[in-house]
Design an enzyme around this catalytic site. Structure first.
Site, PDB file in Angstrom:
ATOM      1  N   ASP A   1      68.528  42.895  30.821  1.00  0.00           N
ATOM      2  CA  ASP A   1      69.132  43.202  32.119  1.00  0.00           C
ATOM      3  C   ASP A   1      68.283  44.068  33.051  1.00  0.00           C
ATOM      4  O   ASP A   1      68.670  44.319  34.183  1.00  0.00           O
ATOM      5  CB  ASP A   1      70.511  43.855  31.904  1.00  0.00           C
ATOM      6  CG  ASP A   1      70.449  45.062  30.966  1.00  0.00           C
ATOM      7  OD1 ASP A   1      69.473  45.824  31.022  1.00  0.00           O
ATOM      8  OD2 ASP A   1      71.404  45.237  30.170  1.00  0.00           O
TER       9      ASP A   1
ATOM     10  N   HIS B   1      62.876  41.027  24.214  1.00  0.00           N
ATOM     11  CA  HIS B   1      63.569  39.743  24.315  1.00  0.00           C
ATOM     12  C   HIS B   1      63.391  39.142  25.704  1.00  0.00           C
ATOM     13  O   HIS B   1      64.162  38.284  26.121  1.00  0.00           O
ATOM     14  CB  HIS B   1      65.053  39.890  23.990  1.00  0.00           C
ATOM     15  CG  HIS B   1      65.324  40.116  22.521  1.00  0.00           C
ATOM     16  ND1 HIS B   1      66.575  40.320  22.001  1.00  0.00           N
ATOM     17  CD2 HIS B   1      64.488  40.155  21.450  1.00  0.00           C
ATOM     18  CE1 HIS B   1      66.512  40.489  20.679  1.00  0.00           C
ATOM     19  NE2 HIS B   1      65.246  40.396  20.335  1.00  0.00           N
TER      20      HIS B   1
END
Ligand code: ZN
Length: 233
Positions: free
Chosen positions: A102, A117
């Site tokens: 995010d 990731h």
């Protein structure tokens, strides 16, 4: 463990590296993707977020990620992200290794962030390795079901690590180095279920001399980390 005790552990556990997972962003209104209210309770990740799905039906994968990127870009960093940024400024944290896509650590001001990731910041071309910022990708998605690489025309892949895809070698290697050099590896909001990130604490422990150990804060990350900043004065 009290905030004061944890603060003392961080002060004595230098260099300290932090590993964060979904739990650090739940207070920003992003449910843990594997929880009952999380994204994978609604959609099958292998249908919309796997490498196989991307190769078979990239438009479907992009339909999912277009919406996902929109939601995550609306989210704001919370007290936990801000506290970690503050601890870095004070020289008490070497870096943050995060499983989150995010970008909230960076937006909170953390400088040393390893997004193992990937992230929603950009998309990438698997053919020529071009990286395209999300703004440009979203603009393309306004008029096309899939974004194309401006360099070679290949369909771009979301910049997040898909199921069935290897983690980016660079960030993972750097994360391993950081963990190996850490006296304390502080785990925040990660259930450490996802490999190879789950193995990072073992790297740290192997080289820890004093106060080595693994700490988990599963809930109230913002409150706890803010209290630690206060306790550190
Ligand atoms: Zn390309």
């Amino acid at each position: 463990m009290s905030a004061a005790a944890l603060a003392a552990l961080i002060r004595d556990g230098q260099p300290c590296v932090v590993l964060t997972g979904a739990g650090v962003s739940t207070e920003s209104g992003i449910p843990d993707f594997r929880s009952d209210t999380g994204i994978w309770a609604e959609v099958d990740p292998f249908e919309v977020a796997s490498l196989r799905a991307f190769r078979r039906d990239p438009a479907r994968v992009w339909g999912f990620y277009r919406q996902r990127i929109g939601v995550l870009r609306e989210a704001e960093p919370n007290a936990a992200h801000r506290a970690l940024a503050e601890l870095e400024v004070r020289g008490l944290i070497e870096g943050v290794v995060t499983q989150n896509i995010d970008t909230l650590h960076s937006r909170a001001g953390s400088k040393s962030v390893l997004e193992v990731h990937g992230s929603i910041r950009s998309a990438e071309c698997l053919r020529c390795l071009w990286t395209e910022p999300s703004d440009a990708v979203l603009a393309q998605l306004e008029v096309s079901p899939v974004p194309a690489c401006p360099q070679c025309g290949e369909i771009l892949k979301p910049g997040v690590v898909l199921f069935g895809e290897l983690l980016p070698a660079g960030p993972m290697e750097q994360a391993t180095q950081l963990a190996r050099g850490a006296r304390l590896l502080l785990v925040v909001g990660s259930s450490l279920e996802v490999w190879p990130v789950a193995g990072l604490p073992l790297e740290a422990q192997a080289f820890a001399v004093v106060n080595r150990g693994l700490l988990k804060i599963d809930a109230g990350a913002g409150e706890m980390l803010s209290a630690i900043v206060d306790a550190l004065g």
